[in-house]
Design a protein around this motif. Structure first.
Motif, PDB file in Angstrom:
ATOM      1  N   ARG A   6      -3.866  48.822  33.003  1.00 34.91           N
ATOM      2  CA  ARG A   6      -2.755  47.905  32.787  1.00 34.91           C
ATOM      3  C   ARG A   6      -1.947  48.366  31.571  1.00 34.91           C
ATOM      4  O   ARG A   6      -2.507  48.860  30.594  1.00 34.91           O
ATOM      5  CB  ARG A   6      -3.240  46.479  32.543  1.00 34.91           C
ATOM      6  CG  ARG A   6      -4.091  45.902  33.660  1.00 34.91           C
ATOM      7  CD  ARG A   6      -4.538  44.495  33.324  1.00 34.91           C
ATOM      8  NE  ARG A   6      -5.569  44.013  34.232  1.00 34.91           N
ATOM      9  CZ  ARG A   6      -6.102  42.814  34.200  1.00 34.91           C
ATOM     10  NH1 ARG A   6      -5.691  41.953  33.282  1.00 34.91           N
ATOM     11  NH2 ARG A   6      -7.034  42.452  35.064  1.00 34.91           N
TER      12      ARG A   6
ATOM     13  N   ARG B 193      -7.239  46.190  22.867  1.00 33.67           N
ATOM     14  CA  ARG B 193      -8.497  45.691  23.404  1.00 33.67           C
ATOM     15  C   ARG B 193      -8.512  44.155  23.335  1.00 33.67           C
ATOM     16  O   ARG B 193      -7.733  43.557  22.576  1.00 33.67           O
ATOM     17  CB  ARG B 193      -9.684  46.278  22.638  1.00 33.67           C
ATOM     18  CG  ARG B 193      -9.769  47.811  22.731  1.00 33.67           C
ATOM     19  CD  ARG B 193     -10.954  48.367  21.971  1.00 33.67           C
ATOM     20  NE  ARG B 193     -11.001  49.820  22.029  1.00 33.67           N
ATOM     21  CZ  ARG B 193     -11.558  50.520  23.014  1.00 33.67           C
ATOM     22  NH1 ARG B 193     -12.129  49.868  24.034  1.00 33.67           N
ATOM     23  NH2 ARG B 193     -11.567  51.837  23.003  1.00 33.67           N
ATOM     24  N   PRO B 194      -9.401  43.516  24.087  1.00 34.36           N
ATOM     25  CA  PRO B 194      -9.447  42.053  24.083  1.00 34.36           C
ATOM     26  C   PRO B 194      -9.611  41.482  22.681  1.00 34.36           C
ATOM     27  O   PRO B 194     -10.407  41.978  21.886  1.00 34.36           O
ATOM     28  CB  PRO B 194     -10.668  41.740  24.957  1.00 34.36           C
ATOM     29  CG  PRO B 194     -10.763  42.900  25.892  1.00 34.36           C
ATOM     30  CD  PRO B 194     -10.355  44.093  25.063  1.00 34.36           C
TER      31      PRO B 194
ATOM     32  N   GLU C 266      -6.308  39.845  26.515  1.00 37.85           N
ATOM     33  CA  GLU C 266      -7.529  39.388  27.172  1.00 37.85           C
ATOM     34  C   GLU C 266      -8.162  40.496  28.001  1.00 37.85           C
ATOM     35  O   GLU C 266      -9.132  40.262  28.719  1.00 37.85           O
ATOM     36  CB  GLU C 266      -7.222  38.172  28.056  1.00 37.85           C
ATOM     37  CG  GLU C 266      -6.723  36.969  27.263  1.00 37.85           C
ATOM     38  CD  GLU C 266      -6.374  35.787  28.159  1.00 37.85           C
ATOM     39  OE1 GLU C 266      -6.235  35.983  29.382  1.00 37.85           O
ATOM     40  OE2 GLU C 266      -6.249  34.669  27.635  1.00 37.85           O
ATOM     41  N   PHE C 267      -7.584  41.712  27.900  1.00 39.68           N
ATOM     42  CA  PHE C 267      -8.088  42.858  28.668  1.00 39.68           C
ATOM     43  C   PHE C 267      -7.697  44.142  27.938  1.00 39.68           C
ATOM     44  O   PHE C 267      -6.874  44.127  27.021  1.00 39.68           O
ATOM     45  CB  PHE C 267      -7.495  42.847  30.086  1.00 39.68           C
ATOM     46  CG  PHE C 267      -6.002  42.624  30.126  1.00 39.68           C
ATOM     47  CD1 PHE C 267      -5.103  43.654  29.872  1.00 39.68           C
ATOM     48  CD2 PHE C 267      -5.492  41.361  30.392  1.00 39.68           C
ATOM     49  CE1 PHE C 267      -3.742  43.441  29.894  1.00 39.68           C
ATOM     50  CE2 PHE C 267      -4.127  41.127  30.419  1.00 39.68           C
ATOM     51  CZ  PHE C 267      -3.248  42.176  30.172  1.00 39.68           C
ATOM     52  N   ASP C 268      -8.301  45.249  28.337  1.00 42.35           N
ATOM     53  CA  ASP C 268      -7.939  46.557  27.788  1.00 42.35           C
ATOM     54  C   ASP C 268      -6.619  47.012  28.391  1.00 42.35           C
ATOM     55  O   ASP C 268      -6.322  46.730  29.558  1.00 42.35           O
ATOM     56  CB  ASP C 268      -9.014  47.596  28.120  1.00 42.35           C
ATOM     57  CG  ASP C 268     -10.290  47.389  27.333  1.00 42.35           C
ATOM     58  OD1 ASP C 268     -10.197  47.161  26.111  1.00 42.35           O
ATOM     59  OD2 ASP C 268     -11.374  47.452  27.926  1.00 42.35           O
TER      60      ASP C 268
END
Length: 392
Positions: free
Chosen positions: A35, A69-70, A89-91
């Motif tokens: 992403r 990173r989160p 909330e995600f890499d």
């Protein structure tokens, strides 16, 4: 609700002394992240990332190499007045114009506390004031690293953070509920209208008691004249919007187009997405006229005006308007009486119309209640943040 803060033990610090912009790099093409976040994926005054892109679908270019990173805070350093701050909330990967911020002194500043510092009014005011450039203003990390604020001890940070995140998550839940209700409402309504049309329909023109009337447009004036004409914005996706008025001279033509409560209006000239919008004039006043970019409809007594407006505003009606719109201009297209009259209009008993409208009203009330709750929670979070960090 108040945080009841005792700030006697808080100490003045600079952001750069307790937090840092991460320099961790990643090649978005190596498959380690799936992403990417660009500026358009971040929303004003919204800590949550609702959208992202796939690095495999676009050529991101060399600027997209900053890994996040989160839990890290993403800050849009371009056009700081847009106030774009989000918690990952995600890499993923972002451009080097998006700062990836994290605590550099975990024994002094908790990572969970950091987003609320960077969404406070004083922080935004500082970042905007430090911005450089007029067309696409920006700040460097060294600029906002100089931002000073009062930092509470870790135990107070935890208490404040727990309250603010509780309110934040509750607000998100209400926003998601509102969205779910809105989607459910539209799917239900569009399905029911489609079923009515499939069962039996006539041309919309067969429901008219006379040909649609055109309004009158006049040049707006600066002074208050006691006479007004609706602007195009008066017909929105949700129907009639009070307050979208222009002052005009009092003339016989303006008086001939005066609106009455309950008048059914359709936009005949607007953008492709807005042409054919419909609304029912809902005000008890006699000083507002409609412009020649709208039509006023008179329909048979066996058809409830609100039902007609609902049909026109449904997916069925909107699709017809888009197909019927004529004109090559990208900013303004038109429908006419003939094309509007060709709309396949459902024939159903008045009791069915009343039942649909009653169910629709209950759904709209649920959406409105959820919207109100979300707005109140958002205002509460702003007030609590202001209590902790200052600002309005």
């Amino acid at each position: 609700m108040s945080l009841n803060l005792d700030k006697s033990s808080w100490r003045r610090v600079r952001l750069g002394d307790v937090a840092a912009a991460s320099k961790e790099k990643v090649d978005p093409g190596d498959g380690s992240v799936d992403r990417y976040i660009a500026g358009e994926h971040m929303d004003t005054d919204d800590l949550k990332l609702h959208r992202w892109g796939d690095p495999d679908e676009v050529d991101l270019g060399p600027a997209f190499h900053r890994r996040f990173r989160p839990g890290q805070v993403l800050y849009g350093s371009r056009r700081t007045y847009l106030r774009k701050v989000a918690v990952a909330e995600f890499d993923g990967v972002c451009a080097n114009t998006t700062f990836v911020v994290e605590t550099s002194a975990a024994d002094v500043l908790a990572q969970e506390f950091l987003p609320f510092i960077m969404t406070s009014e004083p922080f935004h005011a500082f970042a905007i004031a430090e911005s450089k450039g007029s067309v696409n203003p920006y700040v460097n990390w060294s600029d906002i690293a100089r931002y000073e604020f009062d930092l509470p001890p870790l135990d107070a940070q935890k208490r404040i953070t727990d309250v603010l995140w509780t309110v934040e998550l509750a607000s998100r839940a209400q926003q998601e509920r509102r969205l779910a209700l809105s989607v459910a409402r539209q799917v239900w309504l569009d399905g029911l209208i489609a079923d009515f049309v499939a069962a039996k329909h006539i041309s919309f023109s067969e429901t008219w008691t006379r040909s649609p009337e055109s309004g009158h447009s006049a040049a707006p004036v600066d002074e208050t004249t006691g006479r007004y004409v609706l602007s195009l914005a008066a017909l929105g996706p949700e129907g009639y919007r009070p307050g979208n008025l222009k002052n005009v001279r009092d003339t016989p033509q303006i008086r001939s187009a005066v609106l009455r409560r309950g008048d059914l209006l359709v936009s005949r000239a607007n953008t492709v997405d807005a042409v054919g919008r419909v609304g029912i004039f809902s005000e008890d006043r006699d000083d507002i006229s409609f412009p020649d970019t709208m039509m006023r409809l008179s329909i048979r007594d066996d058809i409830i005006p609100a039902f007609a407006a609902t049909v026109i505003g449904s997916a069925h009606g909107r699709a017809h308007m888009r197909r019927s719109a004529a004109g090559s201009a990208t900013s303004m297209v038109k429908i006419n009486r003939t094309s509007l009259g060709r709309l396949p209009f459902p024939v159903t008993a008045r009791k069915n119309q009343e039942s649909l409208l009653a169910d629709l009203s209950r759904l709209d009330e649920a959406v409105a209640a959820s919207t109100c709750e979300a707005d109140q929670l958002s205002a509460l979070r702003s007030a609590l943040t202001a209590e902790a960090f200052g600002g309005n």
